[in-house]
Each structure stands twice: as structure tokens, then as C-alpha cells.
Scaffold this motif. Structure first.
Motif, short mmCIF file in Angstrom:
data_model
loop_
_atom_site.label_atom_id
_atom_site.label_comp_id
_atom_site.label_asym_id
_atom_site.label_seq_id
_atom_site.Cartn_x
_atom_site.Cartn_y
_atom_site.Cartn_z
N MET A 163 61.41 -30.32 78.55
CA MET A 163 60.74 -31.54 78.12
C MET A 163 60.36 -31.40 76.65
SD MET A 163 57.58 -33.42 79.89
CE MET A 163 56.16 -33.58 78.85
N ALA A 164 60.79 -32.33 75.81
CA ALA A 164 60.51 -32.29 74.38
C ALA A 164 59.13 -32.85 74.09
CB ALA A 164 61.55 -33.10 73.63
N VAL A 165 58.48 -32.24 73.14
CA VAL A 165 57.20 -32.73 72.67
C VAL A 165 57.46 -33.93 71.78
CG1 VAL A 165 55.20 -32.16 71.25
CG2 VAL A 165 56.15 -30.45 72.79
N SER A 166 56.61 -34.92 71.85
CA SER A 166 56.75 -36.12 71.04
C SER A 166 55.55 -36.22 70.10
CB SER A 166 56.82 -37.35 71.94
OG SER A 166 56.97 -38.52 71.18
N VAL A 167 55.83 -36.55 68.84
CA VAL A 167 54.77 -36.78 67.85
C VAL A 167 54.96 -38.16 67.25
CG1 VAL A 167 54.53 -34.32 67.29
CG2 VAL A 167 56.11 -35.74 65.97
N ASN A 168 53.93 -38.70 66.66
CA ASN A 168 54.05 -39.99 66.00
C ASN A 168 54.38 -39.79 64.53
OD1 ASN A 168 53.44 -41.44 68.31
ND2 ASN A 168 51.25 -41.41 67.89
N CYS A 169 55.30 -40.58 64.02
CA CYS A 169 55.66 -40.55 62.61
C CYS A 169 54.39 -40.82 61.80
CB CYS A 169 56.71 -41.62 62.32
SG CYS A 169 57.11 -41.83 60.57
N PRO A 170 54.09 -39.99 60.79
CA PRO A 170 52.86 -40.19 60.01
C PRO A 170 52.83 -41.51 59.25
CG PRO A 170 53.79 -38.01 59.59
CD PRO A 170 54.79 -38.77 60.41
N VAL A 171 53.98 -42.11 59.00
CA VAL A 171 54.03 -43.34 58.21
C VAL A 171 53.99 -44.58 59.09
CG1 VAL A 171 55.41 -44.67 56.56
CG2 VAL A 171 55.25 -42.18 56.34
N CYS A 172 54.92 -44.68 60.05
CA CYS A 172 55.03 -45.92 60.84
C CYS A 172 54.55 -45.78 62.28
CB CYS A 172 56.47 -46.43 60.82
SG CYS A 172 57.61 -45.40 61.78
N LYS A 173 54.19 -44.57 62.67
CA LYS A 173 53.65 -44.30 64.01
C LYS A 173 54.66 -44.39 65.15
CE LYS A 173 49.76 -43.83 61.93
NZ LYS A 173 49.75 -42.73 61.03
N THR A 174 55.96 -44.45 64.84
CA THR A 174 57.00 -44.44 65.87
C THR A 174 57.03 -43.07 66.53
OG1 THR A 174 58.34 -46.03 64.65
CG2 THR A 174 59.49 -44.66 66.25
N ALA A 175 57.23 -43.00 67.83
CA ALA A 175 57.33 -41.72 68.54
C ALA A 175 58.60 -40.98 68.11
CB ALA A 175 57.33 -41.95 70.04
N VAL A 176 58.45 -39.70 67.82
CA VAL A 176 59.57 -38.86 67.38
C VAL A 176 59.60 -37.62 68.27
CG1 VAL A 176 60.53 -37.52 65.48
CG2 VAL A 176 59.26 -39.62 64.99
N ALA A 177 60.75 -37.34 68.88
CA ALA A 177 60.90 -36.14 69.69
C ALA A 177 60.97 -34.93 68.76
CB ALA A 177 62.16 -36.22 70.53
N TRP A 178 60.20 -33.89 69.05
CA TRP A 178 60.18 -32.69 68.23
C TRP A 178 61.30 -31.76 68.70
CZ3 TRP A 178 57.18 -32.22 63.97
CH2 TRP A 178 57.22 -30.99 63.32
N THR A 179 62.53 -32.09 68.29
CA THR A 179 63.69 -31.30 68.67
C THR A 179 64.58 -31.09 67.45
OG1 THR A 179 65.08 -33.22 69.17
CG2 THR A 179 63.72 -32.37 70.97
N GLU A 180 65.56 -30.20 67.58
CA GLU A 180 66.51 -29.95 66.50
C GLU A 180 67.28 -31.23 66.13
OE1 GLU A 180 67.14 -27.11 64.69
OE2 GLU A 180 65.38 -26.26 65.67
N ALA A 181 67.47 -32.12 67.09
CA ALA A 181 68.19 -33.37 66.84
C ALA A 181 67.41 -34.35 65.98
CB ALA A 181 68.56 -34.02 68.17
N SER A 182 66.10 -34.17 65.90
CA SER A 182 65.26 -35.06 65.08
C SER A 182 65.26 -34.53 63.65
CB SER A 182 63.84 -35.10 65.64
OG SER A 182 63.85 -35.57 66.95
N ARG A 183 66.25 -34.96 62.90
CA ARG A 183 66.51 -34.42 61.56
C ARG A 183 65.33 -34.54 60.60
NH1 ARG A 183 71.38 -36.44 57.60
NH2 ARG A 183 70.89 -35.03 55.89
N TRP A 184 64.56 -35.61 60.68
CA TRP A 184 63.51 -35.86 59.69
C TRP A 184 62.11 -35.55 60.22
CZ3 TRP A 184 65.94 -36.16 55.39
CH2 TRP A 184 67.21 -36.73 55.35
N ARG A 185 62.01 -34.88 61.37
CA ARG A 185 60.70 -34.65 61.96
C ARG A 185 59.72 -34.03 60.97
NH1 ARG A 185 63.87 -30.42 64.51
NH2 ARG A 185 63.02 -28.45 63.84
N PRO A 186 58.48 -34.39 60.93
CA PRO A 186 57.79 -35.27 61.88
C PRO A 186 58.00 -36.75 61.60
CG PRO A 186 56.23 -34.59 60.23
CD PRO A 186 57.54 -33.88 59.92
#
Length: 66
Positions: free
Chosen positions: A1-24
């Protein structure tokens, strides 16, 4: 199960995985907006007050100021 964080700018949910190129961030656009905010000093890191018992150092000469 991937951890999800909110984008600091727009608050969209972002999965904290290798596939999330621009995380956070959710995208390169949000990453660039945040960088621009730091560059224009809309974001700053607070500093604690200086200790009055410690003398300042002149950055140019490296000498202590009184």
C-alpha cells in the motif's frame, strides 16, 4: 500500500512511489510554482534570534565585530 501525500501547491493527492516523478508535487508545474515562491522569498525559513553574547563575524574579512 503506497503512502499518499498532498501536493504542497494544489493539494492534489500524490502517491509516494517511484512512479510519482515530481513527488511531493503532483506535476512539474506545481514544482516550478513552489521553486518560484522560494526564489521570490514568498517562502522563508524562520531563524531564531541571535545570541547577544556571541559576537558577529564580518563575512568579507572573517573578523569578529564588536
Amino acid at each position: 500500500m503506497a503512502v499518499s501525500v498532498n501536493c504542497p501547491v494544489c493539494k492534489t493527492a500524490v502517491a509516494w512511489t517511484e512512479a510519482s516523478r515530481w513527488r511531493p508535487f503532483c506535476s512539474e508545474r506545481c514544482r516550478a510554482i513552489d521553486l518560484g515562491d522560494w526564489a521570490s522569498e514568498r517562502h522563508v525559513i524562520a531563524d531564531s534570534p541571535l545570541d547577544p553574547t556571541v559576537p558577529d563575524i564580518d563575512v568579507d574579512s572573517g573578523q569578529r565585530q564588536s
